[in-house]
Design a protein around this motif. Structure first.
Motif, PDB file in Angstrom:
ATOM      1  N   LEU A 153      39.906  60.106  49.678  1.00 31.87           N
ATOM      2  CA  LEU A 153      40.065  60.365  48.245  1.00 31.87           C
ATOM      3  C   LEU A 153      39.957  59.074  47.447  1.00 31.87           C
ATOM      4  N   ILE A 154      40.561  58.008  47.950  1.00 28.90           N
ATOM      5  CA  ILE A 154      40.489  56.717  47.263  1.00 28.90           C
ATOM      6  C   ILE A 154      39.086  56.138  47.360  1.00 28.90           C
ATOM      7  N   LEU A 155      38.476  56.250  48.542  1.00 33.58           N
ATOM      8  CA  LEU A 155      37.148  55.674  48.758  1.00 33.58           C
ATOM      9  C   LEU A 155      36.049  56.465  48.068  1.00 33.58           C
ATOM     10  N   ALA A 156      36.355  57.687  47.623  1.00 34.79           N
ATOM     11  CA  ALA A 156      35.365  58.446  46.856  1.00 34.79           C
ATOM     12  C   ALA A 156      35.070  57.762  45.530  1.00 34.79           C
ATOM     13  N   ASN A 157      36.001  56.932  45.075  1.00 35.82           N
ATOM     14  CA  ASN A 157      35.805  56.126  43.872  1.00 35.82           C
ATOM     15  C   ASN A 157      34.962  54.913  44.250  1.00 35.82           C
ATOM     16  N   PRO A 158      33.748  54.767  43.728  1.00 40.03           N
ATOM     17  CA  PRO A 158      32.885  53.637  44.117  1.00 40.03           C
ATOM     18  C   PRO A 158      33.512  52.270  43.869  1.00 40.03           C
ATOM     19  N   MET A 159      34.445  52.181  42.928  1.00 40.73           N
ATOM     20  CA  MET A 159      35.063  50.891  42.632  1.00 40.73           C
ATOM     21  C   MET A 159      36.041  50.451  43.718  1.00 40.73           C
ATOM     22  N   SER A 160      36.515  51.370  44.533  1.00 39.45           N
ATOM     23  CA  SER A 160      37.516  51.032  45.543  1.00 39.45           C
ATOM     24  C   SER A 160      36.978  50.012  46.540  1.00 39.45           C
ATOM     25  N   ALA A 161      35.810  50.288  47.101  1.00 39.43           N
ATOM     26  CA  ALA A 161      35.226  49.359  48.079  1.00 39.43           C
ATOM     27  C   ALA A 161      34.887  48.021  47.429  1.00 39.43           C
ATOM     28  N   ILE A 162      34.502  48.041  46.156  1.00 38.67           N
ATOM     29  CA  ILE A 162      34.165  46.797  45.459  1.00 38.67           C
ATOM     30  C   ILE A 162      35.398  45.915  45.297  1.00 38.67           C
ATOM     31  N   VAL A 163      36.521  46.518  44.875  1.00 41.65           N
ATOM     32  CA  VAL A 163      37.760  45.753  44.695  1.00 41.65           C
ATOM     33  C   VAL A 163      38.261  45.221  46.029  1.00 41.65           C
ATOM     34  N   GLU A 164      38.249  46.069  47.057  1.00 41.71           N
ATOM     35  CA  GLU A 164      38.718  45.649  48.376  1.00 41.71           C
ATOM     36  C   GLU A 164      37.850  44.528  48.956  1.00 41.71           C
ATOM     37  N   TRP A 167      38.583  44.778  37.903  1.00 44.20           N
ATOM     38  CA  TRP A 167      38.709  46.036  37.175  1.00 44.20           C
ATOM     39  C   TRP A 167      38.484  45.844  35.683  1.00 44.20           C
ATOM     40  N   GLY A 168      38.905  44.713  35.149  1.00 46.39           N
ATOM     41  CA  GLY A 168      38.750  44.468  33.719  1.00 46.39           C
ATOM     42  C   GLY A 168      37.294  44.485  33.287  1.00 46.39           C
ATOM     43  N   TYR A 169      36.420  43.863  34.069  1.00 48.03           N
ATOM     44  CA  TYR A 169      34.994  43.858  33.718  1.00 48.03           C
ATOM     45  C   TYR A 169      34.424  45.265  33.704  1.00 48.03           C
ATOM     46  N   PHE A 170      34.734  46.040  34.722  1.00 50.11           N
ATOM     47  CA  PHE A 170      34.205  47.396  34.803  1.00 50.11           C
ATOM     48  C   PHE A 170      34.736  48.275  33.672  1.00 50.11           C
ATOM     49  N   SER A 171      36.030  48.297  33.474  1.00 46.03           N
ATOM     50  CA  SER A 171      36.625  49.204  32.493  1.00 46.03           C
ATOM     51  C   SER A 171      36.226  48.849  31.066  1.00 46.03           C
ATOM     52  N   GLN A 172      36.182  47.566  30.734  1.00 43.86           N
ATOM     53  CA  GLN A 172      35.811  47.162  29.384  1.00 43.86           C
ATOM     54  C   GLN A 172      34.351  47.485  29.096  1.00 43.86           C
ATOM     55  N   SER A 173      33.493  47.269  30.079  1.00 40.77           N
ATOM     56  CA  SER A 173      32.066  47.583  29.893  1.00 40.77           C
ATOM     57  C   SER A 173      31.870  49.083  29.729  1.00 40.77           C
ATOM     58  N   LEU A 174      32.540  49.860  30.561  1.00 38.31           N
ATOM     59  CA  LEU A 174      32.382  51.317  30.518  1.00 38.31           C
ATOM     60  C   LEU A 174      32.835  51.887  29.184  1.00 38.31           C
ATOM     61  N   THR A 175      34.019  51.537  28.724  1.00 43.50           N
ATOM     62  CA  THR A 175      34.540  52.096  27.480  1.00 43.50           C
ATOM     63  C   THR A 175      33.710  51.675  26.266  1.00 43.50           C
ATOM     64  N   GLN A 177      42.256  54.872  32.347  1.00 41.87           N
ATOM     65  CA  GLN A 177      43.623  54.469  32.668  1.00 41.87           C
ATOM     66  C   GLN A 177      44.096  55.121  33.959  1.00 41.87           C
ATOM     67  N   LEU A 178      43.758  56.402  34.149  1.00 48.40           N
ATOM     68  CA  LEU A 178      44.139  57.092  35.381  1.00 48.40           C
ATOM     69  C   LEU A 178      43.366  56.538  36.580  1.00 48.40           C
ATOM     70  N   ALA A 179      42.092  56.208  36.357  1.00 48.80           N
ATOM     71  CA  ALA A 179      41.254  55.704  37.452  1.00 48.80           C
ATOM     72  C   ALA A 179      41.793  54.393  38.010  1.00 48.80           C
ATOM     73  N   LEU A 180      42.534  53.646  37.201  1.00 49.17           N
ATOM     74  CA  LEU A 180      43.142  52.408  37.680  1.00 49.17           C
ATOM     75  C   LEU A 180      44.038  52.681  38.877  1.00 49.17           C
TER      76      LEU A 180
END
Length: 299
Positions: A242-253, A110-118, A220-223
């Protein structure tokens, strides 16, 4: 207002006139193809991209006492916080996986994704002075951010591997699988997703600065809408979509299944994340190219 055509001229001979076509070495004009990222042009400026990447490291750790050690301290402190708050106080399930390595795995991804996005989302506004004076492919800036954060991720991934090896030999709950071989694909998807979303937001923040504040709050909420602090299996079945609608969910899992064992891996879920990433990158390319022509008038 679209950018007017700019011509770069070499030193002419006495007999040559400015009207002669052979005098021009490069023509800079507005982007006309909305789906073209101009990667060939970025490759010509690859040395500049490397300088931007180096600048990001120097600016982040300049005048700090610990310097690059913060690359290790930040994920460790975040993981310890998750361990105390969600592991000990809230007592959230981790599917039998040791809590510390469970949270470290999710935090590393999550850190890589969130830091790059912001960082990508504010690249136009933070570099407005330079962009209005010097020409270079505008895509070089967001790409350099994704690459510099990829270097950070590589270092933090190395930290994760050290902790993972420790638990691998001291805990019987760790069961790595072949899914770990998908890690390069997962990293590529995270980089593309953060780049696509970032280009959308950076194009919009040139006019609407409030979106930068909204994005920080949204990340922060997306976390909590991503299985970073909890496994997908603990979510009620009716809310899985609802959770899987977030593309990052499958990546983290998928990352957790590969290195830790217990978790949810499904080719359909990962396929959706891949498709969603490509759509977001496509939309970001179109919006970025459209705004690039006139952003210096509004930034």
């Amino acid at each position: 207002m679209e950018t007017t055509e700019v011509l770069i001229k070499t030193a002419p001979t006495q007999s040559a006139t400015p009207a002669q076509e052979g005098d021009w070495t490069e023509v800079i004009q507005p982007q006309t193809q909305l789906l073209d990222l101009g990667l060939a042009n970025v490759w010509r400026y690859r040395d500049l991209v490397v300088l931007f990447v180096r600048r990001d490291f120097v600016s982040n750790y300049k005048q700090t006492i610990l310097g690059p050690l913060w690359l290790f301290i930040q994920p460790l402190l975040t993981t310890i916080t998750f361990y105390i708050v969600f592991g000990r106080v809230a007592n959230l399930s981790t599917n039998g996986i040791p809590q510390f390595i469970f949270y470290l795995a999710g935090n590393t991804v999550w850190g890589y994704f969130s830091q790059s996005l912001t960082a990508v989302a504010t690249v136009f506004t933070t570099n407005a002075a330079m962009l209005s004076k010097v020409y270079f492919p505008r895509l070089a800036l967001p790409l350099s951010i994704v690459i510099s954060n990829l270097v950070r991720f590589s270092i933090q991934f190395g930290l994760f591997l050290l902790v993972w090896v420790f638990y691998l030999f001291t805990s019987s709950a760790i069961h790595p699988s072949w899914v770990a071989l998908l890690t390069p694909l997962l990293v590529m998807l995270m980089g593309m997703l953060s780049l696509g979303l970032g280009m959308i937001f950076t194009a919009l923040t040139t006019k609407y600065r409030d979106l930068a504040m909204l994005l920080t709050f949204g990340v922060q909420l997306a976390l909590y809408a991503t299985p970073v602090i909890y496994p997908l299996s603990t979510v009620p079945a009716k809310y899985h979509w609802l959770i899987l609608a977030n593309p990052m969910s499958a990546i983290v899992e998928t990352f957790r299944v590969g290195f830790l064992g217990p978790g949810t891996f499904n080719w359909l879920y990962l396929g959706y994340s891949t498709l969603a990433t490509l759509v977001v990158l496509l939309a970001g390319t179109v919006i970025f190219n459209k705004v690039e022509k006139s952003f210096t008038d509004t930034v």
